[in-house]
Design a protein around this motif. Structure first.
Motif, mmCIF file in Angstrom:
data_model
loop_
_atom_site.group_PDB
_atom_site.id
_atom_site.type_symbol
_atom_site.label_atom_id
_atom_site.label_comp_id
_atom_site.label_asym_id
_atom_site.label_seq_id
_atom_site.Cartn_x
_atom_site.Cartn_y
_atom_site.Cartn_z
ATOM 1 N N MET A 1 0.735 -0.895 -0.258
ATOM 2 C CA MET A 1 -0.034 0.270 0.138
ATOM 3 C C MET A 1 1.009 1.392 -0.153
ATOM 4 O O MET A 1 1.647 1.888 0.937
ATOM 5 N N GLY A 3 2.017 5.607 -0.612
ATOM 6 C CA GLY A 3 0.804 6.838 -0.488
ATOM 7 C C GLY A 3 2.207 8.311 -0.747
ATOM 8 O O GLY A 3 3.007 7.495 -0.815
ATOM 9 N N CYS A 28 5.028 3.858 8.833
ATOM 10 C CA CYS A 28 5.510 4.213 7.683
ATOM 11 C C CYS A 28 6.707 4.008 6.822
ATOM 12 O O CYS A 28 7.725 4.563 7.216
ATOM 13 N N TYR A 52 2.616 2.147 3.551
ATOM 14 C CA TYR A 52 1.926 2.360 4.896
ATOM 15 C C TYR A 52 1.069 0.638 5.158
ATOM 16 O O TYR A 52 0.340 1.191 5.838
ATOM 17 N N THR A 62 -5.567 5.505 7.831
ATOM 18 C CA THR A 62 -6.021 6.841 7.042
ATOM 19 C C THR A 62 -6.080 8.134 7.565
ATOM 20 O O THR A 62 -5.158 9.174 7.396
ATOM 21 N N TYR A 84 -3.708 7.651 -2.389
ATOM 22 C CA TYR A 84 -3.110 6.289 -1.811
ATOM 23 C C TYR A 84 -3.462 5.658 -3.318
ATOM 24 O O TYR A 84 -4.232 5.731 -3.998
ATOM 25 N N SER A 85 -2.507 4.203 -2.712
ATOM 26 C CA SER A 85 -2.712 3.795 -4.030
ATOM 27 C C SER A 85 -3.394 2.473 -4.142
ATOM 28 O O SER A 85 -4.277 2.254 -5.361
ATOM 29 N N THR A 86 -5.019 2.689 -3.461
ATOM 30 C CA THR A 86 -6.043 1.679 -2.871
ATOM 31 C C THR A 86 -7.115 2.502 -3.419
ATOM 32 O O THR A 86 -8.345 2.615 -4.039
#
Length: 289
Positions: A1, A3, A28, A52, A62, A84-86
């Motif tokens: 994950m 950021g 992180c 993270y 987050t 965030y990559s999500t």
């Protein structure tokens, strides 16, 4: 994950250390960090990419991390944003009749060249390019405008606003969309609206730049991708490129060469925006390549 944190603030001691300590304190891992101090403006800019996955409060929490960033930001009078990559970015393409930039972006997204984004909608003031949308299985909305009719333009713009909200759009790309938005629309959306102008701005802003460039006998032509503010073709510049022309090049030759540039320059600007590499300050961009 993963950021990505972008910050800008008055230049002062301790900013880098405070940001690093904050992320470390949450568990992180900083993957990369790039920074720039503008001495003349006394401003500091930084891009931090961090993992993270092992955050102490849990990777799904987050909001707690962002409260911590807010505390650091208050100390340094910092503007910041984090992505965030999500959370996939949702990009709307706006077009008129020309298809070269549209095709290029659709192919790049389909091939995975544009990271972490999807295109849920293509909008146009003409029906011509619906066939392109169908080839890529993307919904296409034709929102016509009656020329020189202010009420028609306002209604069309309101329809666009509704679709953007309905689709959860967070990036608007004007892929040779040949309409000018109202000041109110631009003021709301310019930070996430990218336009491609078929000229090396600030030269030959406005309409028919290749024709005017040909009349002036220029030796280079260019293309410029910029954020679309209410000042026509004057928004913060993201990417530019040029190619050489000569007296042998007629207007169609310059148009052909220019369209090659438009594709690559727009794609580059969109990719940098999607990767959170751009910070705007005083109508200029700081770009972390």
């Amino acid at each position: 994950m993963i950021g990505t944190l972008l910050i800008k603030c008055p230049d002062s001691k301790g900013v880098v250390a405070s940001v690093a300590q904050l992320l470390f304190g949450f568990g992180c891992n900083i993957i990369s960090s790039d920074q720039f101090s503008d001495i003349a403006a006394d401003m500091f800019f930084q891009r931090v990419v961090f993992d993270y996955s092992d955050m102490l409060v849990g990777p799904g929490n987050t909001a707690v991390l962002e409260r911590g960033i807010t505390e650091v930001a208050r100390k340094y009078s910092m503007d910041w944003r984090v992505s965030y990559s999500t959370k996939q970015k949702r990009m709307a393409l706006l077009v008129s009749k020309l298809d070269h930039c549209l095709y290029d972006l659709l192919i790049r997204v389909e091939n995975g060249e544009m990271e972490n984004c999807t295109i849920p909608i293509i909008l146009s003031n003409h029906p011509d390019l619906e066939v392109v949308a169908k080839r890529f299985n993307i919904p296409y909305r034709h929102l016509p405008i009656t020329p020189k009719d202010a009420a028609s333009k306002a209604a069309q713009e309101a329809a666009i606003e509704g679709i953007l909200e309905e689709e959860g759009i967070n990036l608007i790309v004007l892929a040779r969309y040949m309409q000018i938005f109202s000041k109110d629309f631009c003021d709301r959306h310019w930070r996430h609206t990218i336009n491609i102008h078929h000229s090396f701005l600030p030269a030959f802003e406005g309409a028919r730049p290749y024709h005017r460039a040909h009349e002036r006998g220029v030796k280079v032509i260019g293309a410029t991708a910029h954020y679309a503010t209410s000042d026509l073709d004057c928004g913060p510049i993201i990417a530019q490129d040029v190619t050489h022309v000569s007296h042998r090049d007629a207007v169609p030759d310059m148009v052909r060469k220019g369209r090659d540039l438009e594709r690559t320059v727009l794609a580059k600007a969109v990719r940098w925006h999607l990767q959170d590499r751009i910070i705007v300050h005083d109508n200029r961009t700081v770009l972390f390549e």
